[in-house]
Design an enzyme around this catalytic site. Structure first.
Site, short mmCIF file in Angstrom:
data_model
loop_
_atom_site.label_atom_id
_atom_site.label_comp_id
_atom_site.label_asym_id
_atom_site.label_seq_id
_atom_site.Cartn_x
_atom_site.Cartn_y
_atom_site.Cartn_z
N THR A 1 0.87 -1.18 0.00
CA THR A 1 0.00 0.00 0.00
C THR A 1 0.90 1.22 0.00
O THR A 1 2.00 1.18 0.54
CB THR A 1 -0.85 -0.04 1.30
OG1 THR A 1 -1.81 -1.07 1.15
CG2 THR A 1 -1.55 1.28 1.58
N ARG B 1 -14.49 -6.53 -0.17
CA ARG B 1 -13.82 -6.10 1.07
C ARG B 1 -13.25 -4.68 0.90
O ARG B 1 -12.64 -4.36 -0.10
CB ARG B 1 -12.71 -7.09 1.39
CG ARG B 1 -11.93 -6.78 2.67
CD ARG B 1 -10.67 -6.02 2.40
NE ARG B 1 -9.85 -5.82 3.59
CZ ARG B 1 -8.80 -5.02 3.66
NH1 ARG B 1 -8.42 -4.36 2.60
NH2 ARG B 1 -8.14 -4.88 4.78
N VAL B 2 -13.47 -3.85 1.89
CA VAL B 2 -12.91 -2.50 1.90
C VAL B 2 -12.02 -2.38 3.13
O VAL B 2 -12.40 -2.80 4.23
CB VAL B 2 -14.04 -1.43 1.95
CG1 VAL B 2 -13.46 -0.04 2.18
CG2 VAL B 2 -14.85 -1.47 0.66
N GLY B 3 -10.83 -1.82 2.96
CA GLY B 3 -9.90 -1.69 4.09
C GLY B 3 -9.99 -0.33 4.76
O GLY B 3 -10.97 0.39 4.63
N ASP B 4 -8.93 0.01 5.47
CA ASP B 4 -8.90 1.28 6.22
C ASP B 4 -8.54 2.48 5.35
O ASP B 4 -8.86 3.62 5.71
CB ASP B 4 -7.85 1.17 7.35
CG ASP B 4 -6.46 0.90 6.77
OD1 ASP B 4 -6.30 -0.13 6.08
OD2 ASP B 4 -5.55 1.71 6.99
N THR C 1 -0.68 2.05 7.30
CA THR C 1 -0.59 0.89 6.43
C THR C 1 -0.54 -0.36 7.30
O THR C 1 -0.09 -0.30 8.44
CB THR C 1 0.65 0.95 5.51
OG1 THR C 1 0.74 -0.28 4.78
CG2 THR C 1 1.93 1.17 6.27
N GLY C 2 -1.04 -1.46 6.78
CA GLY C 2 -1.05 -2.70 7.56
C GLY C 2 -2.42 -3.34 7.53
O GLY C 2 -3.20 -3.13 6.60
N GLY D 1 -5.85 -3.65 7.64
CA GLY D 1 -6.91 -2.65 7.66
C GLY D 1 -7.99 -2.93 8.68
O GLY D 1 -8.53 -2.01 9.30
#
Ligand code: ASP
Length: 313
Positions: A180, A208-211, A231-232, A234
């Protein structure tokens, strides 16, 4: 590591993801170019928002990171990307989630900020919004070409989805190949901006949606506190509201280094997740911290050479 002295001159920080994998020479060079570009804009008086967008665009366009041209696929073989950008003077923010076929999701996010009156657009309408503004298409990766084997279907796909749901040691596997990208910057008018762009994590269920597109989770910028790009994992970052948690601590007078350490420690203790952060205070002090083995990142304020490493311990 961090900068401890008060020093409110323009500065830009970038990252290329946190995980276990070593940064390649190509990635290091690309992060350096991104810093040089971002700082050049700041030095000629452009906004922190413009510097963050340009720095991230360069990383998205490189194909070397899990964002833009290099974005990974979800389990149905489709590349859906997330991005957000925020500026700290008027707390304006824009984001896209699950956008497809666009080379620069960060620019789509900036267009949401500038043109839409909204903060977050998702899915197919977000893609249409970006196309409406003529954003460049994402080039297909070799593996996406129609003459190559199509993404897993039927039994194989069901098995993959099942594996994703079970995900033994999933967190470790999902983070191994991160990449990312993100940036934070402080401009000559003392405005802070932050942004992030991603193709997500390994073994993602479709949708799926991350942070990264969630303001307050993956990204936050406030001139009264500072700018953060996470980053990491989410899922952990979202559950902790990590970027906003860091901003609140900065506003309370804690140093970027203490803030980053405290929130990342809480992220591990409370969620079992792993992550890294760029944290930039409004006075120019900053920290780059991670609780992963590595985090590809760097900073430059125009003095000496840009610094790029994959460990900031
Ligand atoms: N935070 C991103 C996500 O969960 C992944 C990453 O930073 O590597 O989508």
């Amino acid at each position: 590591m961090g900068r401890g002295t008060r020093h409110a001159r323009p500065i830009v920080l970038v990252h290329g993801g946190a995980g276990a994998r070593k940064m390649t020479d190509e990635q290091a060079l690309c992060l350096t170019h991104s810093l040089v570009l971002g700082y050049a804009l700041l030095a000629r008086g452009d906004s922190a928002l413009a510097a963050v967008e340009a720095a991230i665009q360069l990383l998205e366009g490189s194909g070397l990171f899990n964002a833009g041209l290099g974005a990974r696929t979800q389990l149905d073989g489709v590349r859906r990307m997330d991005a957000s950008i925020m500026e700290g003077r008027r707390l304006r923010a824009g984001a896209v989630a699950g956008i497809e076929g666009i080379r620069h999701p960060i620019t789509a996010a900036r267009l949401v900020l500038e043109k839409s009156g909204h903060v977050l657009l998702a899915g197919e309408p977000a893609t249409r919004f970006a196309r409406h503004f003529g954003l460049a298409p994402q080039a297909r990766r070799v593996a996406d070409r129609s003459d190559r084997p199509r993404p897993a279907r039927g039994v194989t796909r069901t098995r993959q989805l099942f594996r994703a749901l079970q995900a033994p040691r999933g967190a470790v596997r999902r983070l191994r190949a991160c990449g990312t990208v993100g940036a934070v910057a402080l401009d000559a008018r003392s405005t802070i901006a932050a942004g992030a762009s991603t193709g997500g994590i390994g073994l993602m269920l479709p949708g799926r949606v991350g942070d990264s597109p969630l303001i307050g989770a993956g990204v936050y910028a406030d001139n009264e506190s500072g700018g953060i790009s996470m980053t990491g994992m989410g899922e952990s970052v979202i559950r902790l509201g990590a970027a906003k948690a860091m901003a609140e601590r900065l506003a309370a007078g804690r140093s970027p280094d203490v803030v980053a350490r405290t929130v990342l420690r809480a992220l591990v203790a409370r969620t079992g997740g792993r992550a890294g952060a760029l944290v930039l205070g409004r006075d120019g002090r900053f920290a780059i911290r991670h609780v992963t083995t590595r985090m590809a990142a760097g900073y430059w304020d125009g003095e000496g050479e840009p610094v790029v490493r994959d460990k900031f311990l």
